[in-house]
Design an enzyme around this catalytic site. Structure first.
Site, PDB file in Angstrom:
ATOM      1  N   ALA A   9      28.568 -10.762  22.345  1.00  0.00           N
ATOM      2  CA  ALA A   9      29.727 -10.946  21.446  1.00  0.00           C
ATOM      3  C   ALA A   9      29.612 -12.191  20.576  1.00  0.00           C
ATOM      4  O   ALA A   9      30.268 -12.294  19.540  1.00  0.00           O
ATOM      5  CB  ALA A   9      31.008 -11.009  22.277  1.00  0.00           C
ATOM      6  N   LEU A  62      21.103 -10.231  29.870  1.00  0.00           N
ATOM      7  CA  LEU A  62      20.263  -9.034  29.854  1.00  0.00           C
ATOM      8  C   LEU A  62      19.174  -9.100  30.926  1.00  0.00           C
ATOM      9  O   LEU A  62      18.638  -8.084  31.346  1.00  0.00           O
ATOM     10  CB  LEU A  62      19.617  -8.858  28.473  1.00  0.00           C
ATOM     11  CG  LEU A  62      20.574  -8.591  27.310  1.00  0.00           C
ATOM     12  CD1 LEU A  62      19.833  -8.659  25.978  1.00  0.00           C
ATOM     13  CD2 LEU A  62      21.249  -7.224  27.469  1.00  0.00           C
ATOM     14  N   ALA A  82      23.524  -6.959  21.887  1.00  0.00           N
ATOM     15  CA  ALA A  82      22.728  -8.116  22.348  1.00  0.00           C
ATOM     16  C   ALA A  82      21.245  -7.779  22.450  1.00  0.00           C
ATOM     17  O   ALA A  82      20.871  -6.706  22.908  1.00  0.00           O
ATOM     18  CB  ALA A  82      23.227  -8.569  23.718  1.00  0.00           C
ATOM     19  N   SER A  83      20.427  -8.703  22.017  1.00  0.00           N
ATOM     20  CA  SER A  83      18.975  -8.637  22.203  1.00  0.00           C
ATOM     21  C   SER A  83      18.415  -9.946  21.688  1.00  0.00           C
ATOM     22  O   SER A  83      18.967 -10.509  20.735  1.00  0.00           O
ATOM     23  CB  SER A  83      18.381  -7.470  21.395  1.00  0.00           C
ATOM     24  OG  SER A  83      17.135  -7.067  21.905  1.00  0.00           O
ATOM     25  N   LYS A 161      11.864  -4.435  19.947  1.00  0.00           N
ATOM     26  CA  LYS A 161      12.883  -3.494  19.469  1.00  0.00           C
ATOM     27  C   LYS A 161      12.406  -2.047  19.640  1.00  0.00           C
ATOM     28  O   LYS A 161      13.176  -1.165  20.023  1.00  0.00           O
ATOM     29  CB  LYS A 161      13.243  -3.774  18.002  1.00  0.00           C
ATOM     30  CG  LYS A 161      13.877  -5.130  17.767  1.00  0.00           C
ATOM     31  CD  LYS A 161      15.120  -5.380  18.613  1.00  0.00           C
ATOM     32  CE  LYS A 161      16.353  -4.644  18.171  1.00  0.00           C
ATOM     33  NZ  LYS A 161      17.535  -5.024  19.012  1.00  0.00           N
ATOM     34  N   PRO A 186      19.226  -1.458  11.688  1.00  0.00           N
ATOM     35  CA  PRO A 186      19.439  -2.229  10.457  1.00  0.00           C
ATOM     36  C   PRO A 186      18.136  -2.843   9.938  1.00  0.00           C
ATOM     37  O   PRO A 186      17.207  -3.095  10.703  1.00  0.00           O
ATOM     38  CB  PRO A 186      20.399  -3.357  10.878  1.00  0.00           C
ATOM     39  CG  PRO A 186      20.812  -3.057  12.283  1.00  0.00           C
ATOM     40  CD  PRO A 186      19.755  -2.168  12.864  1.00  0.00           C
TER      41      PRO A 186
HETATM   42  P1  NDP Z   1      22.173 -13.186  16.884  1.00  0.00           P
HETATM   43  O1  NDP Z   1      21.072 -14.083  17.311  1.00  0.00           O
HETATM   44  O2  NDP Z   1      23.301 -13.743  16.128  1.00  0.00           O
HETATM   45  O3  NDP Z   1      22.736 -12.396  18.139  1.00  0.00           O
HETATM   46  C1  NDP Z   1      21.958 -12.060  19.231  1.00  0.00           C
HETATM   47  C2  NDP Z   1      22.868 -11.881  20.407  1.00  0.00           C
HETATM   48  O4  NDP Z   1      22.104 -11.456  21.532  1.00  0.00           O
HETATM   49  C3  NDP Z   1      23.549 -13.189  20.807  1.00  0.00           C
HETATM   50  O5  NDP Z   1      24.883 -12.910  21.130  1.00  0.00           O
HETATM   51  C4  NDP Z   1      22.780 -13.615  22.026  1.00  0.00           C
HETATM   52  O6  NDP Z   1      23.539 -14.370  22.935  1.00  0.00           O
HETATM   53  C5  NDP Z   1      22.447 -12.274  22.628  1.00  0.00           C
HETATM   54  N1  NDP Z   1      21.343 -12.408  23.581  1.00  0.00           N
HETATM   55  C6  NDP Z   1      20.082 -12.800  23.343  1.00  0.00           C
HETATM   56  N2  NDP Z   1      19.390 -12.832  24.493  1.00  0.00           N
HETATM   57  C7  NDP Z   1      20.239 -12.437  25.471  1.00  0.00           C
HETATM   58  C8  NDP Z   1      20.142 -12.284  26.866  1.00  0.00           C
HETATM   59  N3  NDP Z   1      19.010 -12.534  27.528  1.00  0.00           N
HETATM   60  N4  NDP Z   1      21.231 -11.869  27.546  1.00  0.00           N
HETATM   61  C9  NDP Z   1      22.394 -11.626  26.911  1.00  0.00           C
HETATM   62  N5  NDP Z   1      22.557 -11.771  25.587  1.00  0.00           N
HETATM   63  C10 NDP Z   1      21.499 -12.175  24.888  1.00  0.00           C
HETATM   64  O7  NDP Z   1      21.469 -12.042  16.034  1.00  0.00           O
HETATM   65  P2  NDP Z   1      22.049 -10.780  15.258  1.00  0.00           P
HETATM   66  O8  NDP Z   1      23.491 -10.671  15.388  1.00  0.00           O
HETATM   67  O9  NDP Z   1      21.438 -10.809  13.930  1.00  0.00           O
HETATM   68  O10 NDP Z   1      21.338  -9.625  16.094  1.00  0.00           O
HETATM   69  C11 NDP Z   1      22.067  -8.732  16.896  1.00  0.00           C
HETATM   70  C12 NDP Z   1      21.240  -7.508  17.123  1.00  0.00           C
HETATM   71  O11 NDP Z   1      20.882  -6.919  15.895  1.00  0.00           O
HETATM   72  C13 NDP Z   1      19.949  -7.740  17.883  1.00  0.00           C
HETATM   73  O12 NDP Z   1      19.753  -6.630  18.730  1.00  0.00           O
HETATM   74  C14 NDP Z   1      18.906  -7.735  16.770  1.00  0.00           C
HETATM   75  O13 NDP Z   1      17.658  -7.351  17.242  1.00  0.00           O
HETATM   76  C15 NDP Z   1      19.492  -6.677  15.858  1.00  0.00           C
HETATM   77  N6  NDP Z   1      19.039  -6.735  14.477  1.00  0.00           N
HETATM   78  C16 NDP Z   1      19.312  -7.822  13.693  1.00  0.00           C
HETATM   79  C17 NDP Z   1      18.879  -7.841  12.381  1.00  0.00           C
HETATM   80  C18 NDP Z   1      19.139  -9.004  11.483  1.00  0.00           C
HETATM   81  O14 NDP Z   1      18.531  -9.066  10.407  1.00  0.00           O
HETATM   82  N7  NDP Z   1      20.017  -9.935  11.844  1.00  0.00           N
HETATM   83  C19 NDP Z   1      18.110  -6.713  11.819  1.00  0.00           C
HETATM   84  C20 NDP Z   1      17.926  -5.612  12.718  1.00  0.00           C
HETATM   85  C21 NDP Z   1      18.371  -5.631  13.998  1.00  0.00           C
HETATM   86  P3  NDP Z   1      23.586 -15.984  22.893  1.00  0.00           P
HETATM   87  O15 NDP Z   1      24.675 -16.318  21.890  1.00  0.00           O
HETATM   88  O16 NDP Z   1      23.927 -16.353  24.282  1.00  0.00           O
HETATM   89  O17 NDP Z   1      22.232 -16.446  22.459  1.00  0.00           O
END
Ligand code: NDP
Length: 340
Positions: A9, A62, A82-83, A161, A186
């Site tokens: 979130a 995760l 999340a990822s 991914k 995306p």
């Molecule tokens: P952010 O880095 O803003 O968000 C990533 C989120 O994943 C954060 O909330 C982070 O939590 C969480 N996260 C990472 N590792 C873990 C873990 N081990 N356990 C739980 N939560 C975890 O990136 P985006 O919002 O841009 O990305 C969100 C999704 O969209 C991802 O799956 C990304 O691969 C995908 N995506 C993004 C693109 C882009 O250009 N932005 C393009 C295509 C796909 P924390 O705050 O604790 O780090």
């Protein structure tokens, strides 16, 4: 009105998904790696939307089983966003692959056990457009899959991914039967940030506007606005035909120099910092000697990866805004947040 869990979130895309779900009248719960982020997150979402926000946050990582059963309990839908999305790639690809793949399976299994109707998973264009070498289709569509074994045309992130999304579909074909999955892929997501905790994709704008490069490297990406990516997630949750389908949420391909031109036009105060023209490939390669992280973009030099968003438009009724708006609104938010 439904109960929806949004994983990760605290993230850039997830924040916009949460606000659009709330706006549509749904009840939202989120997960974060640390529950202590609940108050700041509600403040950030409230400040951005101009309305008080008070969503519940459940702690879940995760990499661990803990928390996922509690997180999905009572939910109708899950938005699994999340990822790990790192700017610098780890030497050991498993550092990203493990949480991406195993985390997706944890979420799907918990959702199935809790009787969730549909999971919407955020995959990426990275699961479609990589590992093709010179045989890359144009345009790329949802029919295409990245070849994660071709290490020359992949990073740890793009592999994570692809492997995670494949694992999710494999699960759905077996144990997951009875629940529905819809996937959003995306491209490079720009648009307004809500906090200074920035997604890696917004680095595209910060790098350009902080004068880090004298000229733009010959790299490019398909641009899409975060608000449209969130809209695709919300639509994929309830459109009946979206079950069992993946959707490219992508705009048009733009070279970095074109992005710089859009910024130059809209932000005259930053003109001096913005790069002019294109950096010759040989010069960028030389620059990696003093700036090793630049090595990550060398394989991307001159590469065009074009995507079709025809399926998202047809099935979801998705209508993304112009790419220029994503670039300009992203930059404006970074200025307002004092990031640049
Ligand atoms: P952010 O880095 O803003 O968000 C990533 C989120 O994943 C954060 O909330 C982070 O939590 C969480 N996260 C990472 N590792 C873990 C873990 N081990 N356990 C739980 N939560 C975890 O990136 P985006 O919002 O841009 O990305 C969100 C999704 O969209 C991802 O799956 C990304 O691969 C995908 N995506 C993004 C693109 C882009 O250009 N932005 C393009 C295509 C796909 P924390 O705050 O604790 O780090």
């Amino acid at each position: 009105m439904a109960k929806v869990l949004v994983t990760g979130a605290t993230g850039f895309i997830a924040g916009h998904v949460i606000l659009q779900l709330l706006e549509a009248g749904h009840e939202v719960r989120g997960t974060a790696r640390s529950a202590s982020r609940a108050t700041p997150l509600n403040t950030i979402l409230g400040d951005y939307s101009g309305k008080p926000v008070n969503i519940e946050i459940v702690e879940a990582d995760l990499n661990s089983d803990a928390g996922w059963a509690e997180a999905v309990a009572g939910m109708d839908y899950v938005q699994h966003v999340a990822s790990p999305f790192a700017a610098v790639m780890p030497r050991d690809h498993d550092e990203l692959i493990r949480p991406a793949r195993d985390g997706a399976l944890r979420v799907l299994k918990a959702a199935k056990a809790a009787g969730v109707k549909r999971v919407v998973m955020t995959s990426s264009m990275a699961a479609i457009a990589y590992g093709w070498g010179d045989a890359r289709p144009n345009p790329l569509t949802e029919e295409h899959w990245s070849n994660s074994d071709n290490l020359k045309d992949n990073t740890a992130y793009t592999r994570s991914k692809t492997i995670a999304e494949r694992a999710a579909w494999d699960y759905m074909a077996g144990e997951g039967k009875g629940m529905e999955l819809s996937v959003i892929n995306p491209s490079a997501v720009l648009g307004p940030a809500m906090s200074r905790d920035l997604s890696t994709s917004l680095e595209i704008i910060t790098q350009l506007m902080t004068g880090k490069a004298p000229a733009s490297p010959r790299v490019g990406f398909c641009v899409v606005d975060v608000r449209d990516v969130a809209d695709a997630h919300v639509k994929a949750m309830t459109v009946p035909e979206a079950a069992g389908e993946r959707f490219l949420a992508s705009g048009r391909f733009m070279w970095m120099s074109e992005v710089a031109d859009v910024l130059r036009e809209s932000f005259p105060d930053y003109r001096k910092k913005l790069p002019r023209g294109e950096l010759p490939d040989w010069l960028l390669k030389m620059m990696t000697l003093i700036n090793p992280p630049l090595k990550a973009i060398v394989p991307e030099l001159g590469r065009e990866r074009h995507c079709s968003n025809e399926k998202a438009q047809r099935v979801l009724g998705w209508r993304p805004r112009m790419e220029e708006e994503a670039i300009i609104e992203g930059a404006r938010s970074l200025i307002d947040l004092n990031v640049i």
